[in-house]
Design a protein around this motif. Structure first.
Motif, mmCIF file in Angstrom:
data_model
loop_
_atom_site.group_PDB
_atom_site.id
_atom_site.type_symbol
_atom_site.label_atom_id
_atom_site.label_comp_id
_atom_site.label_asym_id
_atom_site.label_seq_id
_atom_site.Cartn_x
_atom_site.Cartn_y
_atom_site.Cartn_z
ATOM 1 N N PHE A 175 0.847 -1.198 0.000
ATOM 2 C CA PHE A 175 0.000 0.000 0.000
ATOM 3 C C PHE A 175 0.879 1.243 0.000
ATOM 4 O O PHE A 175 1.874 1.317 0.710
ATOM 5 N N GLY A 176 0.476 2.224 -0.786
ATOM 6 C CA GLY A 176 1.274 3.433 -0.912
ATOM 7 C C GLY A 176 2.232 3.365 -2.073
ATOM 8 O O GLY A 176 3.010 4.295 -2.308
ATOM 9 N N LYS A 208 0.172 6.550 11.399
ATOM 10 C CA LYS A 208 1.507 5.957 11.335
ATOM 11 C C LYS A 208 2.271 6.341 10.067
ATOM 12 O O LYS A 208 3.505 6.481 10.095
ATOM 13 N N HIS A 209 1.533 6.507 8.951
ATOM 14 C CA HIS A 209 2.219 6.644 7.657
ATOM 15 C C HIS A 209 1.875 7.935 6.912
ATOM 16 O O HIS A 209 2.299 8.116 5.766
ATOM 17 N N GLY A 210 1.103 8.799 7.541
ATOM 18 C CA GLY A 210 0.905 10.138 6.995
ATOM 19 C C GLY A 210 -0.066 10.265 5.849
ATOM 20 O O GLY A 210 -0.144 11.331 5.220
ATOM 21 N N LYS A 211 -0.827 9.232 5.536
ATOM 22 C CA LYS A 211 -1.845 9.337 4.494
ATOM 23 C C LYS A 211 -2.965 8.350 4.798
ATOM 24 O O LYS A 211 -2.773 7.384 5.544
ATOM 25 N N THR A 212 -4.133 8.608 4.217
ATOM 26 C CA THR A 212 -5.251 7.695 4.435
ATOM 27 C C THR A 212 -5.071 6.445 3.579
ATOM 28 O O THR A 212 -4.259 6.425 2.632
ATOM 29 N N LEU A 213 -5.846 5.427 3.894
ATOM 30 C CA LEU A 213 -5.801 4.211 3.075
ATOM 31 C C LEU A 213 -6.214 4.503 1.634
ATOM 32 O O LEU A 213 -5.637 3.949 0.699
ATOM 33 N N VAL A 214 -7.201 5.367 1.460
ATOM 34 C CA VAL A 214 -7.646 5.702 0.098
ATOM 35 C C VAL A 214 -6.505 6.352 -0.684
ATOM 36 O O VAL A 214 -6.263 6.019 -1.856
ATOM 37 N N ALA A 216 -3.332 5.929 -0.119
ATOM 38 C CA ALA A 216 -2.334 4.885 -0.359
ATOM 39 C C ALA A 216 -2.740 4.004 -1.537
ATOM 40 O O ALA A 216 -1.897 3.613 -2.361
ATOM 41 N N ILE A 217 -4.037 3.691 -1.638
ATOM 42 C CA ILE A 217 -4.528 2.877 -2.752
ATOM 43 C C ILE A 217 -4.395 3.637 -4.066
ATOM 44 O O ILE A 217 -4.029 3.059 -5.105
ATOM 45 N N GLU A 218 -4.697 4.938 -4.033
ATOM 46 C CA GLU A 218 -4.537 5.759 -5.241
ATOM 47 C C GLU A 218 -3.097 5.705 -5.742
ATOM 48 O O GLU A 218 -2.840 5.658 -6.950
ATOM 49 N N ASP A 219 -2.128 5.704 -4.824
ATOM 50 C CA ASP A 219 -0.719 5.647 -5.206
ATOM 51 C C ASP A 219 -0.354 4.305 -5.837
ATOM 52 O O ASP A 219 0.564 4.228 -6.662
ATOM 53 N N ALA A 227 -11.922 -1.482 -6.588
ATOM 54 C CA ALA A 227 -12.460 -2.472 -5.655
ATOM 55 C C ALA A 227 -11.956 -2.233 -4.233
ATOM 56 O O ALA A 227 -12.717 -2.331 -3.265
ATOM 57 N N LEU A 228 -10.685 -1.916 -4.087
ATOM 58 C CA LEU A 228 -10.113 -1.687 -2.761
ATOM 59 C C LEU A 228 -10.723 -0.446 -2.100
ATOM 60 O O LEU A 228 -11.025 -0.467 -0.900
ATOM 61 N N ILE A 229 -10.922 0.613 -2.866
ATOM 62 C CA ILE A 229 -11.506 1.833 -2.300
ATOM 63 C C ILE A 229 -12.947 1.575 -1.881
ATOM 64 O O ILE A 229 -13.402 2.049 -0.828
#
Length: 423
Positions: A175-176, A208-214, A216-219, A227-229
């Protein structure tokens, strides 16, 4: 509800019988009803006239081609499980796949919704949804959708400590956009995690990582992104985002708008509208007014903002809690209160009762409702009074002239026929 349902079923028939269809009347009747009320009217209409409301709207609205108004009415009139089964077919039939729709159906539905839609799909198509998905998709995308279709999401389960560990594991799984994607880890965490757990994971990931999961998925990019979003978002956020995307850019995705608003209950649509305003600013009403027109706009606005008498729709969708800590904290049960002593019933002579002085029509003071002994004539008079009330307010609103708030008594018959199509 029974009386109103019978009356609404008859009014629907009046709107569609003979030459032409009174689409305004259909909108006023059907789009004001809750899902539960629609189901009851549908039952009575089918018993009386041999057609479902869905068959009526399919046959009477928009001719051969399915326009946005007709599509919205289809989504609103069709029971959710039947509609989802139909939409699954729509997402995969013909050339190409509607991945946005397919991901919505596979990744955001509850376990029960998936099981019900899958059963109807298999009965109608003679093959399972899973077989269709395997034939229309490929790779990890296929695997992820099939795992979601197993309907084994751990709904309602939350573990704040585990969420932090899962956030780290997703980071390690690619992720990311960092490193190789570990598909097994993504499947193990994201498929079973409940909406509430995904919210905690996203919060932990951002801390912890400075960005949202969304983000990170975009990256990460790739075909899996959609599907992940869909799996990360709670459903209120997901639907609000679908609407925002539908209204953005050139043109409007009217099918997506109709699907989101028509499928959900009135209570949930209002909550989606609140979430829309929180995320993107501006009200849903403003967006609909600016992006749609005609009967399509009229039907959606009536469905969202008009309420027929009766019990309101129950909200089904879960949204983000105001305080994330409340999602996982176990609160002590409040002490049981002793039930209040029953009030002594008043001795009231119904013949001497001043009906205009009754504060609560469901209890005149004896526990008996005011309408307990209503005969047919009483209900007819009440219905007529209600129609006259609607007529006066509709006339005032449509004319929009402060110098002419009403009409002369001699013109009542003309305007009554104009608005209700009856004498």
């Amino acid at each position: 509800l029974e009386f109103c349902a019978q009356r609404d079923a008859e009014a629907v028939h009046e709107a569609v019988e003979g030459w032409g269809t009174d689409e305004d009347k259909l909108i006023r009747i059907l789009c004001s009803l809750t899902k539960a009320q629609l189901r009851r009217v549908d039952e009575i209409y089918a018993e009386s006239y041999g057609q479902s409301l869905r068959e009526v709207t399919d046959g009477e609205l928009g001719g051969f081609f399915e326009g946005s108004f007709k599509y919205f009415m289809k989504c609103a009139m069709t029971p959710s499980a039947e509609l989802d089964a139909e939409l699954l077919v729509d997402s995969m039939k013909g050339l190409g796949t509607d991945d946005a729709l397919l991901c919505e159906l596979c990744c955001t539905r509850t376990n029960r919704e998936l099981e019900e839609a899958k059963a109807i799909f298999a009965e109608k198509e003679g093959k399972s949804v899973e077989e269709w998905v395997e034939g229309d998709t490929s790779g990890f995308y296929t695997t992820f959708l099939l795992r979601c279709l197993q309907a084994k999401r751990q709904e309602g389960l939350v573990d704040e400590r585990l969420a932090g560990i899962q956030a780290d594991k997703l980071k390690e799984a690619g992720f990311g956009g960092d490193g190789e994607v570990d598909e097994a880890t993504i499947l193990k965490i994201m498929v079973p995690a409940s909406e509430e757990q995904m919210r905690l994971i996203s919060q932990a990931y951002q801390a912890k990582h400075g960005k949202t999961l969304v983000e990170a998925i975009e990256d990460m990019g790739g075909e899996m992104k959609r599907a992940l979003i869909a799996r990360v978002h709670d459903r209120l956020t997901f639907y609000a985002t679908v609407l925002h995307n539908a209204f953005s850019g050139l043109g409007t995705d009217e099918k997506a708008t109709a699907r989101v608003l028509g499928r959900n209950s009135k209570a949930d649509v209002k909550r989606i509208g609140e979430r829309y305003e929180e995320l993107f600013g501006g009200s849903l009403r403003q967006a609909i007014n600016g992006e749609t027109s005609g009967n399509f706009k009229k039907a959606m606005l009536t469905y969202i903002y008009a309420e027929a008498p009766g019990v309101p729709d129950e909200a089904v969708l879960d949204g983000p809690p105001e305080d994330p800590d409340l999602a996982v904290a176990e609160e002590a049960a409040p002490p049981e209160e002793e039930p209040p002593a029953e009030e002594e019933k008043m001795d009231i002579d119904i013949e001497d009762l001043d009906v205009f002085g009754v504060e609560d029509v469901t209890d005149i003071g004896t526990g008996e409702p005011l309408f307990a002994n209503f005969a047919f004539e009483d209900w007819l008079l009440l219905a007529t009074r209600y129609e006259l009330h609607l007529l006066l307010h509709s006339f005032k609103k449509d004319l929009d002239d402060p110098d002419r708030p009403s009409f002369m008594q001699k013109d009542l018959s003309f305007y009554f026929n104009k608005y209700f199509k009856k004498n």
